[in-house]
Design an enzyme around this catalytic site. Structure first.
Site, mmCIF file in Angstrom:
data_model
loop_
_atom_site.group_PDB
_atom_site.id
_atom_site.type_symbol
_atom_site.label_atom_id
_atom_site.label_comp_id
_atom_site.label_asym_id
_atom_site.label_seq_id
_atom_site.Cartn_x
_atom_site.Cartn_y
_atom_site.Cartn_z
ATOM 1 N N ARG B 53 0.813 -1.227 0.000
ATOM 2 C CA ARG B 53 0.000 0.000 0.000
ATOM 3 C C ARG B 53 0.834 1.259 0.000
ATOM 4 N NH1 ARG B 53 -4.600 -2.610 1.632
ATOM 5 N NH2 ARG B 53 -4.164 -4.685 0.888
ATOM 6 N N THR B 54 1.743 1.359 0.932
ATOM 7 C CA THR B 54 2.496 2.600 1.071
ATOM 8 C C THR B 54 3.317 2.846 -0.186
ATOM 9 O OG1 THR B 54 2.578 2.269 3.443
ATOM 10 C CG2 THR B 54 4.158 3.817 2.526
ATOM 11 N N LYS B 82 23.966 -8.660 0.199
ATOM 12 C CA LYS B 82 25.405 -8.905 0.266
ATOM 13 C C LYS B 82 26.053 -8.173 1.432
ATOM 14 C CE LYS B 82 25.527 -9.315 -4.789
ATOM 15 N NZ LYS B 82 25.050 -8.248 -5.687
ATOM 16 N N ARG B 103 11.523 2.605 3.865
ATOM 17 C CA ARG B 103 10.944 1.733 4.898
ATOM 18 C C ARG B 103 12.023 0.743 5.308
ATOM 19 N NH1 ARG B 103 5.216 -1.084 5.066
ATOM 20 N NH2 ARG B 103 4.778 1.116 5.490
ATOM 21 N N HIS B 131 5.687 6.440 11.405
ATOM 22 C CA HIS B 131 5.204 6.345 10.032
ATOM 23 C C HIS B 131 4.420 7.622 9.727
ATOM 24 C CE1 HIS B 131 3.952 4.790 6.294
ATOM 25 N NE2 HIS B 131 3.211 3.769 6.652
#
Ligand SMILES: [Zn+2]
Lengths: 155, 305
Positions: B53-54, B82, B103, B131
């Protein structure tokens, strides 16, 4: 020594941390990253009678001066401490510690999920000094008690 | 907004919030009017955790502003696998993009990333931290439905680890809002959030039962209680079950109550609520695009100057 003479030999060059809150001497050593294996000559006086504090600890370390972040963290666990820098048997400088606004390095964040914890990120920990204790500048976690448990010397 | 980055909601003043919400309302009224605002502007999407969604909503927002995205892809397919540090990743992506949306599973990730780059960083979720872009769309939805002053809101569910909860609670301290926090004791607000709320002079009360406070609420903000927060399945079922709502629960609520949820939901709101007038969560979700367009406009126009 203004209060009572500490019965240990004088040091030629180094640092005497006096008026440490009684019981905090070993924490001061861990802030300095000293555990004896460095070979430095170290003397510790614990619960020495003091006019000002009732009981105080004293730490003498030969051939070692303190960094600003070490002094900052010491100020948080021993707010009355004085730092005497000794050169050629004389007190070359004598300073009271100040409560800093923030502490960089030396403390680790107790939040296991903090970006500064155990990651390979090229950042030092940073804590703001707040009324309740210190607060991680990254994740916001507050350390209120037992600051000494979170000391993580970089050397 | 006078800031370069959006990291937490505590950095937002009432004026900052109102400016973004007002802009979002203008955009909402005429979405096509912004189509040529940022041609050639590239938004870097750095999602170290799965998100649909975000990420989609930021992608849509920049495209509707005339820009484009560049996406580091999933962690499994990237150089992070890595062992590359976040600081290195953002310094590389900064060279491809005019702003970054990040995020990350660790708290403080966006704060740290912002120290390493010159382009604006938007925190789209840092572990159990914050958020704030979700908060802006939550506030937009609240303002649209019930207004932002003289408001009683109930925030329910996982208050300890819920980053949308932390940011929303922080932002609401800018308004005349009574905040009721409803959760099991083990999932109450963390000390760091309480510290900020206390400093901001928040009016807050805590409850373990929704029924104690439901009738007086204007907004009920529901969040998911996750299974991994509990040592065993039985305990989880027992606790989570007490914080699920359905049409019957809402019989005790005001007719004008707005039921919100950051989505995705699983079973904490029964589908029988969807057809009730109180269900506001899909509208809330749709508001993500105009609000993020307004947010990007605010951050990118600062870069222009
Ligand atoms: Zn931290």
């Amino acid at each position: 020594m203004t209060d009572h003479e500490l019965h240990v030999s004088k040091i030629r060059d180094g640092t005497v941390i006096d008026h440490v809150t009684g019981g905090q001497a070993l924490n001061v050593l861990s802030i300095l990253g000293i555990d004896g294996s460095e070979g430095l000559s170290v003397s510790v006086g614990m619960n020495v009678p003091s006019d000002r504090l009732g009981k105080k600890d004293v730490v003498k370390v030969e051939d070692r001066e303190l960094s600003q972040s070490e002094v900052d963290v010491i100020s948080l666990i021993a707010p009355e401490a004085t730092i005497n820098i000794i050169r050629d048997y004389d007190v070359a400088e004598k300073n009271r510690v100040d409560r800093p606004e923030s502490v960089v390095g030396l403390l680790s964040c107790p939040n296991r999920n903090c970006i500064t914890d155990g990651t390979n990120e090229p950042v030092e920990t940073k804590f703001a000094v707040v009324d309740e204790g210190v607060r991680c500048a990254y994740c916001g976690t507050i350390i209120r008690d037992s600051l000494a448990d979170h000391i993580h010397p970089s050397q | 907004m006078r800031q370069d980055h959006l990291i937490t909601a505590t950095q937002l003043s009432r004026a900052d919030i109102e400016a973004v919400l007002d802009r979002a309302a203008e955009i909402d009224a005429d979405p096509a009017g912004m189509a040529d605002r940022y041609p050639g502007t590239v938004l870097g999407l750095c999602f170290f955790e799965p998100s649909t969604r975000t990420k989609m909503s930021f992608e849509t927002a920049i495209k509707r502003l005339g820009g484009a995205t560049t996406d580091m892809g999933t962690v499994e397919s990237s150089s992070v696998k890595k062992g590359e540090s976040l600081a290195d990743t953002v310094r590389v992506v900064e060279g491809y993009a005019d702003a970054l949306v990040l995020r990350h599973p660790s708290e403080g990730a966006a704060k740290m990333a912002a120290e390493f780059v010159d382009v604006p960083v938007i925190n789209a979720g840092d572990g159990a931290g914050h958020h704030p872009s979700q908060t802006l769309l939550d506030l937009y939805t609240i303002r649209d439905n019930v207004g932002l002053d003289d408001l009683s809101i109930g925030i329910m569910g996982d208050l300890k680890y819920g980053r949308t909860v932390h940011s929303l609670a922080d932002a609401l301290t800018n308004f005349d809002v009574r905040q009721h926090f409803i959760s099991p004791e083990s999932l109450q607000l963390p000390r760091s959030v309480r510290f900020d709320l206390h400093n901001a002079g928040a009016q807050l009360r805590e409850h373990t039962e929704l029924e104690d406070v439901l009738p007086e609420l204007d907004v009920l903000y529901v969040t998911r209680i996750q299974r991994e927060r509990f040592p065993d399945e039985t305990e989880y079922e027992k606790v989570a079950g007490e914080y699920r709502i359905d049409a019957e629960t809402l019989e005790a609520a005001d007719d004008d109550l707005a039921v919100m949820h950051p989505l995705p939901r699983v079973d904490e709101i029964d589908p029988d609520v969807d057809s009730l007038p109180q269900a506001t969560y899909f509208e809330q979700s749709h508001n993500g695009v105009p609000v993020r367009m307004a947010l990007l406009d605010s951050l990118l126009s600062e870069v222009d100057q």
